[in-house]
Write an enzyme that holds these catalytic residues in place. Structure first.
Site, short mmCIF file in Angstrom:
data_model
loop_
_atom_site.label_atom_id
_atom_site.label_comp_id
_atom_site.label_asym_id
_atom_site.label_seq_id
_atom_site.Cartn_x
_atom_site.Cartn_y
_atom_site.Cartn_z
N ASP A 492 0.86 -1.41 -0.01
CA ASP A 492 -0.05 -0.01 0.05
C ASP A 492 0.95 1.27 -0.08
OD1 ASP A 492 -2.34 1.58 0.47
OD2 ASP A 492 -1.65 1.76 2.47
N GLU A 525 -13.93 17.68 4.77
CA GLU A 525 -12.92 16.81 5.23
C GLU A 525 -13.03 16.54 6.73
OE1 GLU A 525 -10.96 14.66 3.84
OE2 GLU A 525 -10.49 15.77 1.68
N HIS A 530 -10.42 10.47 5.89
CA HIS A 530 -9.40 10.07 5.02
C HIS A 530 -8.06 10.99 5.38
CE1 HIS A 530 -6.84 10.27 1.17
NE2 HIS A 530 -8.10 9.28 0.77
N GLY A 558 -12.59 5.97 -2.71
CA GLY A 558 -11.73 5.86 -3.92
C GLY A 558 -12.10 7.01 -4.94
N GLY A 560 -14.26 10.68 -3.94
CA GLY A 560 -14.00 11.86 -3.15
C GLY A 560 -15.17 12.26 -2.22
N ALA A 566 -24.10 26.32 1.53
CA ALA A 566 -24.28 27.61 1.04
C ALA A 566 -25.34 27.67 -0.25
CB ALA A 566 -23.26 28.61 1.16
N ILE A 569 -23.67 22.48 -4.63
CA ILE A 569 -23.14 21.24 -4.50
C ILE A 569 -21.64 21.07 -4.52
CG2 ILE A 569 -23.11 18.78 -5.29
CD1 ILE A 569 -25.53 19.61 -3.93
N ASP A 691 -1.58 -0.87 6.31
CA ASP A 691 -1.67 -0.42 7.54
C ASP A 691 -3.01 -0.02 7.74
OD1 ASP A 691 -1.64 1.92 5.99
OD2 ASP A 691 -0.84 2.89 7.77
N ASP A 695 -7.24 -1.75 3.64
CA ASP A 695 -6.14 -2.98 3.50
C ASP A 695 -6.61 -4.26 3.63
OD1 ASP A 695 -4.52 -0.89 2.14
OD2 ASP A 695 -3.67 -0.59 3.94
#
Length: 862
Positions: A492, A525, A530, A558, A560, A566, A569, A691, A695
């Site tokens: 990986d 995020e 991620h 894989g 996003g 507001a 999109i 890790d 995986d």
């Protein structure tokens, strides 16, 4: 549903003397009602039994072991109890303890307020006993340390002492008998009776362990080596008795010294073998000794010291210099340098500050700290390591089946050879009864399947233990066997080949402003897990940008992230994700994307509705040792590959940095498993190194799954080999260790077969009269065969994988490897260093420096 009802227990077995003992016990346990599978490991002296608790139980299995002529080694503990007032209290506690699976006996003494418990430590723990006592309404006050008897350890020492006593006495009596035989002829006749009087009690006392085991074996209608040894020594003794009293034989058949010396050599062999076998598990014993007995905890604002079993999750534990950390936890305050070498293999102490994790069994060398207990008892990393090592040491690779098959046929074949040789020399060759008897006895005592039975388990026991010392945890023997045949290793990327801590390097704005772009992506995020997200959130925080509210958040693995912010999109992900959404990517933007990817950066495209707002580029630096690991694999003729969800250009750039042979990019998490499977269909033997949670399927699918220890629990549970250190070169070290162990198993099997193939014909008189093989030589050779195999396995205790020794490059910015001894050296403080072939080398001592200067090529080649 049937599988859900099954239980698995481990039993420590006493009384096994050879590989056939293990096979006979395995057959006996397997045939017991309710037992679905039983495996007995002669090397470790343990049996693993899978059974249906509705049909059988621990006590029944113990009786089955005893019925086969062996014993179960249990432990005893004395528990202090509070709150008892009468005999009924004692009976209540006894009943509660006896209900626990694995408790053999439990006796409660009201007067001393103690419970004396005999139990199987592989089935029941002190924590479960504590819970049973407290649930019954009484107080568990800890254990009497002096009352704790580890039968396995004490029993081993007592057994060794008994064997050594018999050996010394046996050889002393043999010397006396040989001296009597050298007396003048006119005294020979009366001295024969003196030999009889001396030899008879000595023979039965010395051989009692052998005779007892042989009798039990015959009673259970099985054959083991004790039967053969008993036959050989008894023939020598009976022939002497018949010659003494002139019954059938005459005085020329006096073999008293042979009988006593044979028995002495047999006991010597067992003494040496038992002593050597006791050293094979030194690694696991060292790990067990790391467990602290007590802990200093803060209760009611006061610091008190309590037994380790009384520590609970959430306790504040105080550590001072010299203290051993009792449980796993997280540092709340203070700081200390902690020696983790005994658990992780890291030779240098690591500084622990607020928020850092500490693990049980490690040692505080300087400074004081307070940490909060997170994992206790069986859940600590040390306990998990011990369980993994114990499980691996008790496993059987398929190569063991060769030895098991040979052992099954060994004893009947040897008996046929021994009887056949006797009849040939007595009836056909007319060599005389004495030589025929001597041949019979020599064959019976020289033949030994013990070396065959010890060849595999001792090597696995020592090899797995050595791996644990190096921070390489091997789950089972099959992992070693498969790792020895690997042709391809897939890695990986993020967190495995790279540091796993990416940072934002570039922000390219096409529409809007930089703060707006960062706030959109940081908001998305914040809702994801991620690893790249942490870099973006950190960047936004640095620039004082607060994330905005998100509605209808969606994570597409894989691809996003997507959400409503507001009224629009917002999408943040790879180029395929943005294009699939119908967002146009202009040529200028595409050129910028290509440039960033060629620089080895991961580029996140950000759009609002159908408009591309900009790019955020993130870089994850490659681990310094990654290229060394790949280069070492190439020298081992193993190809390497990288599987990642990143785009082809970025993945290719990382692959070129480390020298990867094959780069497979744009792979969704569930497709990593497919890539492993595709290579396996091409007859490749594949290892996967990873890790993360995504995986886990690939780790499971691979022939050998290797998990970086700093990774998730899911990845670790899915793997066959776990690397405690976050060090990619350890993946290569694990493969090198596997090759070494399997090579040692093959060498052990060679010597085990060679001893018997060469010495049995020799004992049978194949080279008579050039070589006359006396029974005493056979007994000594038998002893040496087992000792040779165990000693070869013990050499693995000092083995260091070449990649740990040969790479003088720095492991971190300030640390280098001593090319002579393999120790890590702080470059800034190094007193001993030199330059060779335009490279700097650092040494831990003047001795290592002088050795390198004398023969530099030797150590670089090594």
């Amino acid at each position: 549903m049937a599988d859900e009802k099954k239980k698995k227990i481990e039993l420590a077995i006493s009384g096994m003397h050879c590989a056939s003992c293990a096979i006979n016990l395995e057959k006996g346990l397997s045939s017991a009602d309710g037992v679905s599978n039983a495996q007995v490991n002669f090397g470790t002296g343990k049996a693993v039994v899978e059974f249906n608790p509705a049909i059988t139980d621990h006590a029944t299995l113990t009786k089955e072991v005893e019925k086969s002529g062996f014993g179960v080694i249990n432990e005893q503990v004395t528990i202090r109890i509070g709150g008892m007032t009468c005999a009924i209290c004692a009976q209540t506690i006894e009943t509660a303890l006896k209900k626990l699976d694995g408790v053999i006996t439990a006796t409660v003494n009201l007067g001393s307020e103690r419970a004396y418990v005999t139990y199987n430590p592989y089935v029941v723990t002190l924590f479960q006993m504590r819970d049973a006592i407290t649930k019954a309404g009484y107080q568990y006050l800890g254990t009497d340390k002096e009352g704790t008897l580890k039968t396995g350890d004490n029993g081993l020492q007592a057994d060794l002492h008994d064997k050594l006593t018999r050996v010394i006495a046996g050889f002393a009596i043999s010397a006396i008998l040989m001296a009597l035989m050298a007396a003048p002829k006119d005294l020979m006749y009366p001295l024969i009776y003196l030999q009889f009087l001396i030899a008879t009690p000595a023979f039965f006392w010395l051989g009692m362990p052998i005779f007892r085991a042989a009798f039990t074996s015959l009673k259970n209608r099985t054959l083991n080596m004790d039967v053969m040894y008993a036959m050989g020594t008894t023939v020598a003794y009976l022939a002497s008795v018949l010659g003494t009293f002139g019954i059938v034989l005459d005085m020329s058949y006096i073999l008293y010294e042979t009988a006593i010396m044979l028995t002495s050599f047999l006991m010597l062999g067992r003494y040496l073998e038992t002593r050597a076998k006791g050293r094979t598990s030194s690694a696991i014993q060292s790990l067990v000794r790391l467990q602290a007995d007590t802990a200093a905890v803060i209760r009611d604002k006061e610091e008190i010291r309590v037994p380790i079993e009384d520590v609970i999750v959430g306790d504040m534990v105080v550590i001072r210099p010299g203290d051993r950390i009792p449980v796993d936890g997280s540092v709340i305050s203070g700081s200390s340098f902690v020696d983790e070498s005994m658990v992780t293999g890291e030779p240098l102490p690591v500084e622990k500050l607020q928020g850092d994790e500490v693990v049980a069994g490690t040692l505080a060398t300087s400074g004081s700290l307070t940490f909060q207990a997170r994992r206790i008892g069986a859940d600590t990393m040390l306990s998990r390591i011990i369980r993994l090592v114990e499980d691996a040491q008790g496993s059987k690779p398929s190569v063991q089946r060769i030895a098991d098959t040979a052992v099954t046929w060994f004893i009947p074949v040897v008996l046929v050879i021994a009887i056949g040789a006797f009849f040939f020399w007595f009836f056909v060759a007319d060599a005389g009864l004495q030589f025929a008897l001597q041949t019979l006895i020599a064959i019976l005592v020289v033949a030994c399947p013990c070396a065959l039975g010890l060849a595999t388990p001792t090597a696995i026991t020592v090899g797995v233990g050595r791996g644990a010392e190096l921070g390489i945890l091997i789950r089972n023997g099959e992992s070693l066997e498969i790792s020895d045949r690997l042709t391809t290793v897939l890695f990986d990327k993020t967190g495995t080949l790279t540091q796993g801590k990416p940072v934002v390097t570039d922000i390219d704005v096409f529409t809007g402003s930089r703060p707006l772009l960062l706030s959109y992506v940081a908001a998305l995020e914040h809702l994801s897990t991620h690893p790249l997200g942490e870099a973006i959130i950190s960047k936004a925080s640095e620039e004082g940008i607060e994330p905005v509210d998100v509605n209808q958040f969606t994570y597409l693995p894989g691809k996003g992230l997507m959400g409503e912010i507001a009224g629009g999109i917002i999408r943040a992900g790879n180029q395929h994700f943005i294009i699939e959404a119908g967002v146009p990517v202009e040529s200028d933007a595409n050129h910028k994307i290509i440039k960033r990817q060629e620089e080895g950066k991961t580029t996140i495209l950000v759009s609002r509705d159908q408009q591309l707002l900009g790019l955020i580029s993130v870089a994850d630096s490659v681990k310094p040792s990654a290229s060394s690991a790949i280069a070492e694999l190439r020298q081992m003729h193993i190809s390497s590959g990288m599987v990642t969800g990143d785009n082809q250009r970025t993945a290719q750039a990382v692959g070129q940095m480390v020298g990867i042979d094959r780069v497979i990019a744009n792979v969704l998490p569930d497709e990593k498993e497919h890539e492993v499977s595709r290579l396996q269909q091409q007859k490749e033997v594949v290892a996967f190194v990873g890790d993360g949670i995504n995986d886990a399927p690939a780790l499971t699918r691979a022939d050998t799954g290797i998990a970086i220890g700093s990774g998730t629990d899911v990845a670790i549970e899915s793997a066959d080999i776990i690397l405690v250190r976050d060090e990619i070169t350890d993946a290569v070290a694990a493969i090198q260790l596997a090759r070494k162990v399997m090579g040692r198993i093959r060498l052990n099997l060679f010597w085990a077969f060679a001893y018997n193939i060469i010495l049995i014909p020799l004992a049978a008189g194949l080279f008579y009269p050039v070589i006359i093989f006396r029974p005493e030589y056979g007994a000594l050779a038998m002893a040496l065969s087992s000792v040779t195999v165990v000693s070869l396995s013990l050499l693995l205790r000092k083995y260091t994988p070449p990649i740990r020794m040969k790479n003088p490059q720095t492991l971190s910015e300030d640390t280098a490897i001593d090319p002579v001894c393999g120790m890590e050296v702080k470059m800034a403080n190094a007193q001993f260093k030199t330059t060779y072939q335009n490279k700097n080398f650092y040494f831990c001592s003047k001795g290592c420096l002088d050795a390198f200067k004398k023969e530099p090529e030797k150590f670089l080649k090594k």
